[in-house]
Design a protein around this motif. Sequence first.
Motif, PDB file in Angstrom:
ATOM      1  N   HIS A 169      50.052  44.357  23.824  1.00 40.74           N
ATOM      2  CA  HIS A 169      49.336  44.599  25.077  1.00 40.74           C
ATOM      3  C   HIS A 169      49.980  43.841  26.238  1.00 40.74           C
ATOM      4  O   HIS A 169      50.113  44.386  27.333  1.00 40.74           O
ATOM      5  CB  HIS A 169      47.858  44.225  24.925  1.00 40.74           C
ATOM      6  CG  HIS A 169      47.055  45.249  24.198  1.00 40.74           C
ATOM      7  ND1 HIS A 169      47.161  45.450  22.838  1.00 40.74           N
ATOM      8  CD2 HIS A 169      46.154  46.144  24.641  1.00 40.74           C
ATOM      9  CE1 HIS A 169      46.339  46.420  22.488  1.00 40.74           C
ATOM     10  NE2 HIS A 169      45.711  46.862  23.567  1.00 40.74           N
ATOM     11  N   ARG A 170      50.372  42.608  25.999  1.00 45.06           N
ATOM     12  CA  ARG A 170      51.027  41.825  27.065  1.00 45.06           C
ATOM     13  C   ARG A 170      52.327  42.482  27.509  1.00 45.06           C
ATOM     14  O   ARG A 170      52.659  42.476  28.698  1.00 45.06           O
ATOM     15  CB  ARG A 170      51.272  40.402  26.595  1.00 45.06           C
ATOM     16  CG  ARG A 170      50.005  39.580  26.598  1.00 45.06           C
ATOM     17  CD  ARG A 170      50.265  38.091  26.454  1.00 45.06           C
ATOM     18  NE  ARG A 170      48.996  37.385  26.451  1.00 45.06           N
ATOM     19  CZ  ARG A 170      48.625  36.515  25.537  1.00 45.06           C
ATOM     20  NH1 ARG A 170      49.451  36.192  24.553  1.00 45.06           N
ATOM     21  NH2 ARG A 170      47.456  35.927  25.609  1.00 45.06           N
TER      22      ARG A 170
ATOM     23  N   MET B 222      41.150  42.265  26.894  1.00 45.42           N
ATOM     24  CA  MET B 222      42.341  42.430  27.717  1.00 45.42           C
ATOM     25  C   MET B 222      42.164  43.647  28.625  1.00 45.42           C
ATOM     26  O   MET B 222      41.456  44.586  28.268  1.00 45.42           O
ATOM     27  CB  MET B 222      43.593  42.575  26.850  1.00 45.42           C
ATOM     28  CG  MET B 222      43.825  41.348  25.967  1.00 45.42           C
ATOM     29  SD  MET B 222      45.391  41.381  25.085  1.00 45.42           S
ATOM     30  CE  MET B 222      46.488  40.822  26.397  1.00 45.42           C
ATOM     31  N   GLN B 223      42.821  43.606  29.800  1.00 48.22           N
ATOM     32  CA  GLN B 223      42.636  44.650  30.803  1.00 48.22           C
ATOM     33  C   GLN B 223      43.960  44.976  31.472  1.00 48.22           C
ATOM     34  O   GLN B 223      44.782  44.104  31.737  1.00 48.22           O
ATOM     35  CB  GLN B 223      41.659  44.152  31.869  1.00 48.22           C
ATOM     36  CG  GLN B 223      41.466  45.086  33.026  1.00 48.22           C
ATOM     37  CD  GLN B 223      40.548  44.511  34.087  1.00 48.22           C
ATOM     38  OE1 GLN B 223      40.286  43.313  34.130  1.00 48.22           O
ATOM     39  NE2 GLN B 223      40.052  45.358  34.956  1.00 48.22           N
ATOM     40  N   LYS B 224      44.132  46.273  31.759  1.00 46.99           N
ATOM     41  CA  LYS B 224      45.279  46.728  32.536  1.00 46.99           C
ATOM     42  C   LYS B 224      44.777  47.703  33.603  1.00 46.99           C
ATOM     43  O   LYS B 224      44.027  48.615  33.313  1.00 46.99           O
ATOM     44  CB  LYS B 224      46.303  47.448  31.662  1.00 46.99           C
ATOM     45  CG  LYS B 224      47.499  47.968  32.480  1.00 46.99           C
ATOM     46  CD  LYS B 224      48.559  48.561  31.608  1.00 46.99           C
ATOM     47  CE  LYS B 224      49.704  49.145  32.416  1.00 46.99           C
ATOM     48  NZ  LYS B 224      50.477  48.165  33.167  1.00 46.99           N
TER      49      LYS B 224
ATOM     50  N   GLY C 113      51.670  44.873  30.201  1.00 47.34           N
ATOM     51  CA  GLY C 113      51.025  44.406  31.419  1.00 47.34           C
ATOM     52  C   GLY C 113      49.533  44.163  31.337  1.00 47.34           C
ATOM     53  O   GLY C 113      48.879  44.002  32.365  1.00 47.34           O
ATOM     54  N   PHE C 114      48.978  44.115  30.138  1.00 45.22           N
ATOM     55  CA  PHE C 114      47.572  43.766  30.003  1.00 45.22           C
ATOM     56  C   PHE C 114      47.405  42.264  30.225  1.00 45.22           C
ATOM     57  O   PHE C 114      48.241  41.472  29.787  1.00 45.22           O
ATOM     58  CB  PHE C 114      47.060  44.101  28.598  1.00 45.22           C
ATOM     59  CG  PHE C 114      46.718  45.543  28.375  1.00 45.22           C
ATOM     60  CD1 PHE C 114      45.402  45.961  28.314  1.00 45.22           C
ATOM     61  CD2 PHE C 114      47.724  46.485  28.189  1.00 45.22           C
ATOM     62  CE1 PHE C 114      45.087  47.291  28.079  1.00 45.22           C
ATOM     63  CE2 PHE C 114      47.419  47.816  27.958  1.00 45.22           C
ATOM     64  CZ  PHE C 114      46.093  48.221  27.912  1.00 45.22           C
ATOM     65  N   ASP C 115      46.345  41.891  30.895  1.00 46.34           N
ATOM     66  CA  ASP C 115      45.994  40.493  31.095  1.00 46.34           C
ATOM     67  C   ASP C 115      44.788  40.154  30.238  1.00 46.34           C
ATOM     68  O   ASP C 115      43.884  40.990  30.064  1.00 46.34           O
ATOM     69  CB  ASP C 115      45.615  40.230  32.565  1.00 46.34           C
ATOM     70  CG  ASP C 115      46.785  40.405  33.500  1.00 46.34           C
ATOM     71  OD1 ASP C 115      47.883  39.893  33.192  1.00 46.34           O
ATOM     72  OD2 ASP C 115      46.614  41.071  34.543  1.00 46.34           O
ATOM     73  N   THR C 116      44.746  38.932  29.740  1.00 48.03           N
ATOM     74  CA  THR C 116      43.566  38.457  29.031  1.00 48.03           C
ATOM     75  C   THR C 116      42.523  38.088  30.072  1.00 48.03           C
ATOM     76  O   THR C 116      42.791  37.302  30.972  1.00 48.03           O
ATOM     77  CB  THR C 116      43.906  37.237  28.156  1.00 48.03           C
ATOM     78  OG1 THR C 116      44.899  37.614  27.207  1.00 48.03           O
ATOM     79  CG2 THR C 116      42.677  36.722  27.415  1.00 48.03           C
ATOM     80  N   VAL C 117      41.337  38.677  29.960  1.00 46.51           N
ATOM     81  CA  VAL C 117      40.283  38.398  30.929  1.00 46.51           C
ATOM     82  C   VAL C 117      39.151  37.574  30.329  1.00 46.51           C
ATOM     83  O   VAL C 117      38.249  37.169  31.040  1.00 46.51           O
ATOM     84  CB  VAL C 117      39.738  39.689  31.587  1.00 46.51           C
ATOM     85  CG1 VAL C 117      40.812  40.335  32.444  1.00 46.51           C
ATOM     86  CG2 VAL C 117      39.207  40.663  30.567  1.00 46.51           C
TER      87      VAL C 117
ATOM     88  N   THR D 170      41.344  51.824  35.000  1.00 48.04           N
ATOM     89  CA  THR D 170      41.369  50.587  34.224  1.00 48.04           C
ATOM     90  C   THR D 170      41.251  50.902  32.741  1.00 48.04           C
ATOM     91  O   THR D 170      40.432  51.726  32.343  1.00 48.04           O
ATOM     92  CB  THR D 170      40.195  49.672  34.626  1.00 48.04           C
ATOM     93  OG1 THR D 170      40.284  49.390  36.018  1.00 48.04           O
ATOM     94  CG2 THR D 170      40.212  48.368  33.846  1.00 48.04           C
TER      95      THR D 170
END
Length: 164
Positions: free
Chosen positions: A133-134, A160-162, A137-141, A117
């Motif tokens: 980041h988007r 953000m997390q991938k 493929g990063f998602d805002t968490v 991660t």
Amino acid sequence: MDKPHIRIAVKEDLPSIVDIYNEAVLNSVATFDTVPRTLEQQEQWFEQHGEAYPVIVAEQDGNVIGWASVNRYSDRLAYAQTAELSLYIKDGHRGKGLGKRMLERMLAEGKAAGLHTVLSRITEGNDNSIHLHRLFGFDTVGTMRQVGTKFGRLLDVVLMQKIL
């Protein structure tokens, strides 16, 4: 002018890494550091990375113009496969696609190092970084509200997390 070459950082890159980082410290909210780093501090930082947490640089015509790293997220062992991303590009070289190339390489290096991660904390208003980041493929968490003060302003941070 040659196209920037991206490679694993070496200790000799640290003066340039410090210069690029300190420009961000003094002139932007990309980092919440408020005091420039010394070369000695950056040497200690570099030594903490090793193969598990790679550091890369972008070099053009013999000059480092950007750097990125994945940093230990926590000293708790359960987080060993989680890292936080840092990416900085020298003023005058932004907006030319280098960030995309560096992020792609950094994610590949992180995966090869065994990370699972990658997290990024991005200060409010940095829409270009959020967009980048988007794209990867990063998602805002979540959004951490008013967690930092810089230049006299309380600032939010987007997390953000991938999953690699």
